[in-house]
Design an enzyme around this catalytic site. Structure first.
Site, short mmCIF file in Angstrom:
data_model
loop_
_atom_site.label_atom_id
_atom_site.label_comp_id
_atom_site.label_asym_id
_atom_site.label_seq_id
_atom_site.Cartn_x
_atom_site.Cartn_y
_atom_site.Cartn_z
N ALA A 12 -27.90 -12.94 -43.87
CA ALA A 12 -29.14 -13.70 -43.72
C ALA A 12 -29.69 -13.55 -42.30
CB ALA A 12 -28.90 -15.17 -44.04
N LEU A 34 -21.14 -17.95 -47.17
CA LEU A 34 -22.51 -18.37 -47.48
C LEU A 34 -23.56 -17.36 -46.98
CD1 LEU A 34 -21.96 -22.16 -46.88
CD2 LEU A 34 -22.73 -21.14 -49.01
N GLY A 35 -23.09 -16.18 -46.62
CA GLY A 35 -24.02 -15.10 -46.31
C GLY A 35 -24.64 -15.18 -44.92
N SER A 36 -23.94 -15.84 -43.98
CA SER A 36 -24.56 -16.02 -42.66
C SER A 36 -24.92 -14.67 -42.00
CB SER A 36 -23.67 -16.84 -41.73
OG SER A 36 -22.45 -16.18 -41.55
N ASP A 67 -24.47 -9.20 -51.02
CA ASP A 67 -25.02 -10.20 -50.09
C ASP A 67 -26.44 -9.83 -49.65
OD1 ASP A 67 -22.51 -11.29 -50.29
OD2 ASP A 67 -22.24 -11.61 -48.14
N PRO A 94 -23.45 -22.01 -42.18
CA PRO A 94 -22.15 -21.98 -41.52
C PRO A 94 -21.59 -20.55 -41.51
CG PRO A 94 -22.19 -23.65 -43.25
CD PRO A 94 -23.45 -22.85 -43.38
O1 PMV Z 1 -19.11 -12.43 -47.49
P1 PMV Z 1 -18.41 -13.14 -48.58
O2 PMV Z 1 -17.30 -14.01 -48.15
O3 PMV Z 1 -19.35 -13.82 -49.55
O4 PMV Z 1 -17.62 -12.03 -49.46
C1 PMV Z 1 -18.29 -10.97 -49.96
C2 PMV Z 1 -17.81 -10.70 -51.32
C3 PMV Z 1 -16.80 -9.59 -51.49
O5 PMV Z 1 -16.91 -9.22 -52.86
C4 PMV Z 1 -15.40 -10.09 -51.23
C5 PMV Z 1 -17.07 -8.39 -50.62
C6 PMV Z 1 -18.31 -7.60 -50.98
O6 PMV Z 1 -18.72 -6.77 -50.17
O7 PMV Z 1 -18.88 -7.78 -52.08
#
Ligand code: PMV
Length: 311
Positions: A108, A103-105, A149, A98
């Protein structure tokens, strides 16, 4: 034809503070995947056709006026890979992750595209190079991505991550089960990160102390994760949640899901990712799983995913 794939991800501890140099913990979500297919087709050399099957989308890269992040991601990857322009390419994309839900869309999809394009070009890139290339594309979404991510998605293993350090791979002594509940509200990472930055600039001592407190939670959580200690891990999730509330990325829809999880037997629960929407993650056991899932659905979760982390 070449194919590239990558899993989704979820942050267990340390989001936001990780942008400011603190450690964080994230795990891959292998049941959700992004996939890209690359093939040579008849057409003008250098032209690239992009298809997103689920959305019924099909467009030429050069003529694209919408879908900016996707278009920019593909341009960056083509450019960095130095992909030869003597062919006409079709890139087909398929993802079950999603969007805008932590969730890293984006990372990924970028990883899947990179893998399919590199393979098409006959390049085999080491994982650390893949991770830096995906990191470049993550900058499209917000200017200061921590890199967590791209790292967890490319290495596809649970990680303890700190900016400008090699990632450390971690695993629990005993199986751990998490439920991820979607609030149905989009989480806009760029906006959430910019909001935290603004408040940090307004009150640095206060925000630095929140970030340091999150860093300490991550250290304790790391030991509890490795030991498979549900009690401490759950307590650390709740503590991390309080600190995420303090930095202003919580919402009432997320709160409803957290309350539902903790009242129905979860060992701990917190928002995950950038916040202001997106997901809640809860720590459960085989005995509490179905009750917690039902309660989160009653609390208006739009979807609930189960994630197992094996020893
Ligand atoms: O992409 P998300 O919603 O998983 O957020 C990333 C996590 C943050 O720490 C808020 C931003 C980052 O770059 O690490």
């Amino acid at each position: 034809m070449t194919i590239g794939e990558a899993p989704g991800k979820i942050i267990l501890f340390g989001e936001h503070a990780v942008v400011y140099g603190m450690p964080a913990i994230a795990i891959p979500v292998r049941t959700l995947r992004a996939r890209a297919l690359v093939e040579t087709i008849e057409g003008n050399p250098g032209a690239v056709m992009v298809e997103v099957k689920e959305l019924g989308l099909s467009f030429w890269l050069d003529e694209a006026e919408d879908f900016k992040p996707l278009v920019e991601t593909i341009r960056i990857l083509l450019n960095r890979l130095g992909l030869s322009t003597d062919q006409c390419l079709r890139i087909s994309i398929h993802s079950t992750i999603p969007v805008a839900s932590g969730l890293g869309s984006s990372a990924a999809l970028s990883a899947a595209l990179l893998r399919a394009l590199a393979d098409h070009n006959g390049n085999s890139l080491p994982l650390h190079e893949q991770s830096s290339l995906v990191y470049e594309t993550e900058k499209i979404h917000h200017g200061t991505p921590s890199g967590i991510d791209n790292t967890v998605i490319i290495y596809d293993r649970p990680i303890y991550f700190q900016r400008n350090h090699e990632p450390e791979f971690i695993k629990p002594d005993k199986s751990l089960t998490f439920l991820v509940a979607s609030s149905g509200q989009p989480s806009l990472t760029g906006e959430a990160v910019a909001g935290v930055r603004e408040r940090w600039l307004d009150n640095r001592p206060q925000y630095d102390s929140y970030f340091e407190a999150i860093g300490s939670v991550v250290e304790e959580a790391r030991s509890a994760f490795s030991a498979g200690d549900l009690k401490i891990l759950g307590t650390m999730m709740n503590r991390n949640q309080e600190l995420l509330e303090a930095i202003g990325v919580h919402t009432s829809a997320l709160e409803k899901l957290i309350q539902a999880a903790t009242k129905s037997g979860a060992a701990g629960a917190k928002l995950s990712g950038a916040g202001l929407g997106g997901n809640v993650i809860a720590l459960v056991t085989p005995a509490t799983l179905s009750e917690v899932r039902d309660c989160m659905l009653d609390a208006e979760a739009t979807a609930v995913y189960t994630i197992e982390v094996d020893p």
